[in-house]
Every structure is written in C-alpha cells, then in structure tokens.
Enzyme design. Structure first.
Site, mmCIF file in Angstrom:
data_model
loop_
_atom_site.group_PDB
_atom_site.id
_atom_site.type_symbol
_atom_site.label_atom_id
_atom_site.label_comp_id
_atom_site.label_asym_id
_atom_site.label_seq_id
_atom_site.Cartn_x
_atom_site.Cartn_y
_atom_site.Cartn_z
ATOM 1 N N ASN A 219 0.850 -1.203 0.000
ATOM 2 C CA ASN A 219 0.000 0.000 0.000
ATOM 3 C C ASN A 219 0.881 1.248 0.000
ATOM 4 O O ASN A 219 2.105 1.147 0.028
ATOM 5 C CB ASN A 219 -0.975 -0.024 1.184
ATOM 6 C CG ASN A 219 -0.256 -0.028 2.507
ATOM 7 O OD1 ASN A 219 0.467 0.896 2.836
ATOM 8 N ND2 ASN A 219 -0.440 -1.098 3.279
ATOM 9 N N PRO A 313 -4.050 -11.069 10.847
ATOM 10 C CA PRO A 313 -4.502 -10.738 12.207
ATOM 11 C C PRO A 313 -4.660 -9.227 12.326
ATOM 12 O O PRO A 313 -3.893 -8.479 11.730
ATOM 13 C CB PRO A 313 -3.349 -11.229 13.092
ATOM 14 C CG PRO A 313 -2.166 -11.318 12.200
ATOM 15 C CD PRO A 313 -2.685 -11.599 10.816
#
Ligand code: C5P
Length: 416
Positions: A219, A313
């Site tokens: 990203n 997670p």
C-alpha cells in the site's frame, strides 16, 4: 498565531486555558500574561469577576485573547455558545491571576456564586492561583488558613512575591510577575505532557504480503507520520520501540525492528507487548495476505490469475483485548470518506482509547505528503467520545501535538 510559536517549546501549543481575573490592581499585569500565553499557541478564555471589571474592562482582554470575555454565570447569550459546565470541561488549566483574598476564601470554602468560582468547582483540570493583596490581608490568620486549605485541596499556589506594594506597604502579597507565571504554566504542562521513562511500542509504515518470490501486495503508506511520532515520543522522554514495515526513512530511534509482513509485525509486537505502557498502531497493515505464496515466480500464461486472500490478524484489536493490555492503545484511521463516522466506529469496534483519523483521499494530507490534518477522537467513557481537530500542519508539528495529548491522557488514566 502559529508563526509566533517557538519550535522548541510546544508545551503550550493548542492548550486551553481559563484565565480568571479577580479584583485587584495587579489585573493590569494579567494583560501581559495573556499576551504571552496567546503567543505561545494557547487558546485562552478570560473570565472576569465583578471586582476585576472595576480595574480593567473586558474589552482589553477580548482584544488580546480574540475571544469575548465571560463575566456572568447565567448570561443566556454566552451560555448558548458554550455552557459553563462545557467551559469547565474544555479547560486544560484554570489560572486565577490575580487571585484576591476574597476569591481565595470563596475557593477554599467551595462557594459557587459567580461564573469563576463555579468553573473552579466544575472543572477536573488543575486550578492554579496567583494571590495578590495587601501584605496585612495576606498575613492575617484567616487568609493563611484559607491558603492551607487550598493547598490541601490540591490547588496550585503560585506566589505571592514580596516587595513594595501598590498601596505603599512592603511585604508579601504582590502578584508574581507575568514572565514567572508564564514559566509556571509552561512547566505545569510539561509535567502533564511528559512520557519520561514510559515504554511505547509503535508500528509504522506499510506491510508487504508476498505473492511469489518477486511480487507482493502493498500500500501507499510512506511511514512519515509514524516516524515523526517516534521522534516526538522520544523527545517527550519515552522509551520507544518502533516496529516498521519497509520504508525509505532513517529510524529516529535506536530500537527499530524491520518487518515485511503483517504476520511478522504481529509476532514482533506480541514478543514485547507485556512490558508496554502505550501502544500506537500507525502502520497501514495489509488486511489480507495470499493464502498460498508461490515458491517460484508466477508465469503470465493465463488470461486471468486468481489469488485467494485470507485475513491477516488485526494487530491493534488483539493488543487492545490482550489481558495485560497497555494503559493506552492508540490507533490511526486512514479514510477516504465519512471520516468521523468511520473513525468513531473503528475506535469502538477495536476497543481503542484514542484514534487519529485522517483523510487520505486528499493530495495535501495523503500518505506521501509531508503535511496532514488530523481529527482526534478520544473515548472519555464507555460510549462517550470527545473530538479535537488538529489543523493542517507538518507531520512533525502534528506529532508533537498528538504526543502532548497522548501524554495527558496517559497521565490522567494512570492517576485515576
Ligand atoms: O481497520 P483499519 O485497517 O482501517 O484500522 C486501522 C488501525 O488498525 C491502524 O491503527 C492500524 O495500524 C491498525 N491495524 C492493525 N492490524 C491490522 C489492520 C489495522 O493493527 N491488520
């Protein structure tokens, strides 16, 4: 206003102060004190008692503070703009300078028959007084008893100084000089701003999730905000450990662990979480990872390539629900729309104490930019959220402000 701020003293920047002025000739010195506070970046709401208005007009203080001076408890117009309870909650500090013998007596006895005395009862901010009165009035037994009581009530007592008085007497009772009171205010905020010796774990930068040995899902996070925060935290005295995804920035702290994936970040965070006082999740952690990473470079034989992604997670959520949870858990919300709604939902869903929300859809405040504009949302009780808008500023300047707020919240939570 911000152009006048000394870069190396940010302890007053953005602070909200009620300056209470009671009846006394020393009130003229409070104009100078007010000017200094404003110059240092504080927002100051002046509240004058009736007695104070006999010495100076509200207009003087309005001109210096840029805010209409409050004088009455039950003034419908000012109450509509900001009620007195709201004003009491707004304050980071209440400073009464000059504080007359009469007002000291009121405060010591918990009276609330005017706006200023009511604010003193309704605030949970520190209340400081700068006594100013004739030396005999100061020395007299009842004033000394009041002083003792105020001291026991944890009111901060700044002064008085000793010397020649306006009435010609000599002795204790002169209000402390404005520069001394200003230094006291700055010191007071430094005390609540400090993170000396506090352990802070901070994640920053992006994570990269491998597809094959050469490709990854990533990203646009540059790590600039997280790295600026790490520096500001260190300057505030914290022991900072930075767990960073891949970025092109030198680490401002010695204890920096580089990771690539969300799983690695998770492991490094949980290897240290038990010793932390504060956790700050500034990393743009990839929500998904590739289920099966190809061991060899994937060939472009087919027209389509389907990758199965599975959830990573949620590091910060797990930190926030960890049994030995750090005292303060602070998250970031990078949003492209509905900033307030999305960020408040995230604050509650992830069980955070504070969230820094920013609009990454904008060019001036996005990931790669050196500037940012942050909306801070803080949980003050189970369902109540307070907000504070930090205006557009460099990521370095914003970091200092965020660290000040984090330090205040941390110290408040610890002292409860
Ligand atoms: O849900 P979202 O990714 O928008 O939440 C952002 C916040 O959650 C940030 O503080 C980020 O560091 C943290 N986060 C995390 N682990 C994830 C996803 C986000 O710690 N897997």
């Amino acid at each position: 206003m911000s152009q006048n701020i000394q870069q190396n003293d940010s302890s007053l920047y953005g602070k909200q102060i009620i300056l209470g002025i009671t009846g006394g000739i020393a009130a003229y010195k409070s104009a100078d004190l007010l000017r200094r506070l404003i110059k240092a970046g504080a927002t100051v709401q002046v509240v004058m008692t009736k007695g104070a208005q006999a010495f100076l007009t509200p207009l003087t203080f309005q001109a210096l503070s840029g805010l209409a001076v409050r004088t009455d408890l039950l003034d419908t117009e000012s109450e509509a703009a900001m009620g007195h309870i709201e004003l009491a909650k707004w304050a980071d500090l209440v400073l009464i300078a000059p504080c007359s013998a009469d007002f000291m007596a009121k405060l010591a006895n918990g009276l609330a028959d005017d706006l200023l005395s009511t604010l003193c009862l309704a605030t949970d901010a520190p209340v400081a007084i700068a006594p100013a009165m004739n030396q005999q009035m100061y020395k007299t037994a009842v004033t000394q008893q009041n002083l003792l009581r105020l001291n026991q009530q944890q009111r901060l007592i700044w002064g008085p100084a000793s010397g020649v008085q306006a009435c010609g007497d000599q002795g204790p009772g002169r209000m402390e000089e404005p520069e001394i009171l200003f230094a006291r205010v700055a010191h007071q905020f430094k005390l609540t701003n400090t993170l000396q010796g506090i352990n802070v774990l901070l994640t920053a930068g992006p994570t990269q999730e491998a597809i094959d040995p050469v490709r990854y899902i990533g990203n646009r996070s540059s790590g600039k905000m997280g790295y600026a925060l790490a520096e500001a935290l260190q300057e505030a005295g914290a022991n900072v450990c930075l767990i960073s995804g891949p970025v092109n920035l030198p680490s401002p702290v010695a204890d920096c662990v580089k990771v690539q994936t969300a799983d690695e970040m998770y492991q490094q965070v949980f290897a240290r979480i038990a010793e932390q006082d504060i956790f700050i999740g500034c990393a743009a952690v990839a929500d998904y990872k590739v289920k099966e990473i190809a061991t060899q470079k994937i060939k472009k034989n087919d027209k389509q390539l389907a990758l199965t992604l599975i959830k990573n997670p949620d590091i910060i959520s797990e930190v926030a629900t960890f049994e030995n949870r750090p005292t303060l858990v602070v998250g970031f919300a990078a949003e492209t729309e509905n900033l307030l709604d999305n960020a408040s939902a995230k604050l509650l869903r992830k069980n955070l104490d504070l969230i820094c929300a920013n609009d990454v859809g904008s060019l001036t405040t996005g990931f790669a930019s050196d500037q940012n504009k942050i909306l801070l949302l803080m949980r003050s009780s189970e369902e109540h959220i307070e907000s504070e808008q930090l205006p557009l500023a460099s990521k370095k300047e914003l970091s200092k402000q965020i660290v000040n707020i984090i330090a205040q919240r941390y110290n408040q939570k610890k002292s409860k």
